[in-house]
Motif scaffolding. Structure first.
Motif, mmCIF file in Angstrom:
data_model
loop_
_atom_site.group_PDB
_atom_site.id
_atom_site.type_symbol
_atom_site.label_atom_id
_atom_site.label_comp_id
_atom_site.label_asym_id
_atom_site.label_seq_id
_atom_site.Cartn_x
_atom_site.Cartn_y
_atom_site.Cartn_z
ATOM 1 N N UNK A 4 0.836 -1.207 0.000
ATOM 2 C CA UNK A 4 0.000 0.000 0.000
ATOM 3 C C UNK A 4 0.866 1.250 0.000
ATOM 4 N N UNK A 5 0.561 2.177 -0.886
ATOM 5 C CA UNK A 5 1.225 3.475 -0.915
ATOM 6 C C UNK A 5 0.322 4.495 -0.234
ATOM 7 N N UNK A 6 0.852 5.157 0.792
ATOM 8 C CA UNK A 6 0.108 6.182 1.525
ATOM 9 C C UNK A 6 0.648 7.546 1.110
ATOM 10 N N UNK A 7 -0.203 8.363 0.525
ATOM 11 C CA UNK A 7 0.200 9.691 0.065
ATOM 12 C C UNK A 7 -0.592 10.729 0.853
ATOM 13 N N UNK A 8 0.059 11.350 1.808
ATOM 14 C CA UNK A 8 -0.579 12.314 2.715
ATOM 15 C C UNK A 8 0.501 13.260 3.208
ATOM 16 N N UNK A 9 0.282 14.586 3.024
ATOM 17 C CA UNK A 9 1.348 15.538 3.349
ATOM 18 C C UNK A 9 1.462 15.847 4.838
ATOM 19 N N UNK A 10 0.421 15.554 5.617
ATOM 20 C CA UNK A 10 0.535 15.737 7.069
ATOM 21 C C UNK A 10 1.160 14.480 7.664
ATOM 22 N N UNK A 11 2.386 14.632 8.157
ATOM 23 C CA UNK A 11 3.145 13.466 8.586
ATOM 24 C C UNK A 11 2.434 12.683 9.680
ATOM 25 N N UNK A 12 1.800 13.385 10.628
ATOM 26 C CA UNK A 12 1.153 12.688 11.740
ATOM 27 C C UNK A 12 0.024 11.788 11.237
ATOM 28 N N UNK A 13 -0.751 12.268 10.263
ATOM 29 C CA UNK A 13 -1.831 11.456 9.703
ATOM 30 C C UNK A 13 -1.255 10.310 8.880
ATOM 31 N N UNK A 14 -0.238 10.625 8.082
ATOM 32 C CA UNK A 14 0.420 9.601 7.272
ATOM 33 C C UNK A 14 0.943 8.468 8.147
ATOM 34 N N UNK A 15 1.598 8.848 9.230
ATOM 35 C CA UNK A 15 2.184 7.845 10.123
ATOM 36 C C UNK A 15 1.105 7.048 10.850
ATOM 37 N N UNK A 16 0.018 7.698 11.224
ATOM 38 C CA UNK A 16 -1.081 6.997 11.889
ATOM 39 C C UNK A 16 -1.680 5.944 10.961
ATOM 40 N N UNK A 17 -1.869 6.310 9.701
ATOM 41 C CA UNK A 17 -2.396 5.351 8.728
ATOM 42 C C UNK A 17 -1.422 4.197 8.557
ATOM 43 N N UNK A 18 -0.130 4.520 8.423
ATOM 44 C CA UNK A 18 0.876 3.469 8.241
ATOM 45 C C UNK A 18 0.872 2.486 9.405
ATOM 46 N N UNK A 19 0.855 3.000 10.618
ATOM 47 C CA UNK A 19 0.900 2.133 11.791
ATOM 48 C C UNK A 19 -0.304 1.200 11.832
ATOM 49 N N UNK A 20 -1.469 1.742 11.576
ATOM 50 C CA UNK A 20 -2.684 0.923 11.666
ATOM 51 C C UNK A 20 -2.761 -0.110 10.556
ATOM 52 N N UNK A 21 -2.415 0.259 9.337
ATOM 53 C CA UNK A 21 -2.464 -0.711 8.242
ATOM 54 C C UNK A 21 -1.351 -1.748 8.378
ATOM 55 N N UNK A 22 -0.208 -1.343 8.931
ATOM 56 C CA UNK A 22 0.877 -2.302 9.160
ATOM 57 C C UNK A 22 0.480 -3.321 10.214
ATOM 58 N N UNK A 23 -0.258 -2.884 11.211
ATOM 59 C CA UNK A 23 -0.702 -3.808 12.256
ATOM 60 C C UNK A 23 -1.587 -4.909 11.701
ATOM 61 N N UNK A 24 -2.324 -4.609 10.640
ATOM 62 C CA UNK A 24 -3.209 -5.617 10.050
ATOM 63 C C UNK A 24 -2.503 -6.453 8.997
ATOM 64 N N UNK A 25 -1.178 -6.297 8.887
ATOM 65 C CA UNK A 25 -0.387 -7.183 8.048
ATOM 66 C C UNK A 25 0.033 -6.638 6.696
ATOM 67 N N UNK A 26 -0.291 -5.383 6.402
ATOM 68 C CA UNK A 26 0.063 -4.819 5.104
ATOM 69 C C UNK A 26 1.444 -4.164 5.146
ATOM 70 N N UNK A 27 2.114 -4.112 3.994
ATOM 71 C CA UNK A 27 3.386 -3.400 3.868
ATOM 72 C C UNK A 27 3.098 -2.026 3.292
#
Length: 216
Positions: A4-27
């Protein structure tokens, strides 16, 4: 597991999405502007793009043109109908307006991946194996009979593994908002799943909240 590619300029939101999707097993790969996102799309292969519209460099619509048919969820603060219609008319798979709940985004991600056949069709944990296409559950390769609600609860836990889910959220996701029963229904079904599938060490009770399926 999906790329999954996450494209979001607000780092805090980008990182929150990354952490949650990574927890469910996605890269997850992250981009903070449109130009870097376009470069990543040109040089890499992704199963899904979570794409903000308001970006520096190139906007989300321009980045989407570089995605070349990659399944995309637009993520934006814009809520006007015209913006939503523009994104969907371009071929985007879904559209989510900020602010949003991570569980809602995770559910939409799973729905798009399921539609585009980019999602896992089986999940194994301990001696348990769940086949999502056939909706069958096995323990040590012997089929285990589960009621429809037991299966749906198990799938929700699997799809949101490593995330703590409240009893109320589980009730809404499995039984629906109009269900008249109480949260005790969730507790009863959790106990049945633990016993039937030998998941006592994997379905964790989250104190004063609910449950989490823990993949170690």
């Amino acid at each position: 597991m999906a790329e999954i590619l996450i494209v979001e300029d607000e780092f805090s939101i980008n990182e929150l999405i990354r952490r949650n999707l990574s927890l469910t097993g996605h890269r997850c790969t992250q981009a903070l502007d449109g130009l870097s996102a376009a470069a990543l799309l040109e040089n890499g292969s992704f199963d899904l793009v979570v794409l903000d519209i308001m970006l520096p460099g190139l906007d989300g619509y321009q980045v989407y043109e570089k995605a070349l048919g990659t399944p995309t969820i637009f993520l934006t603060a814009k809520s006007e109908l015209s913006d939503k219609l523009k994104g969907l008319s371009m071929g985007a798979d879904d559209y989510l307006t900020k602010p949003f709940q991570m569980l809602e985004l995770a559910a939409r991600v799973e729905a798009v991946l399921r539609r585009t056949k980019k999602i896992e069709t089986e999940f194994t944990l301990g001696g348990m194996r769940c086949n999502f296409d056939s909706r069958q559950v096995f323990l040590d390769e012997e089929i285990i009979e589960c009621t429809p609600k037991e299966y749906e609860l198990l799938e929700v836990l699997i799809r949101n593994r490593n995330i703590a889910l409240s009893r109320e959220k589980l009730l809404d996701m499995v039984w629906g908002y109009d269900f008249d029963g109480g949260t005790r229904t969730v507790d009863v079904h959790i106990q049945r799943l633990r016993h039937k599938l030998h998941l006592e060490d994997y379905i964790k009770t989250v104190y004063k909240l609910g449950y989490r399926l823990e993949e170690v």
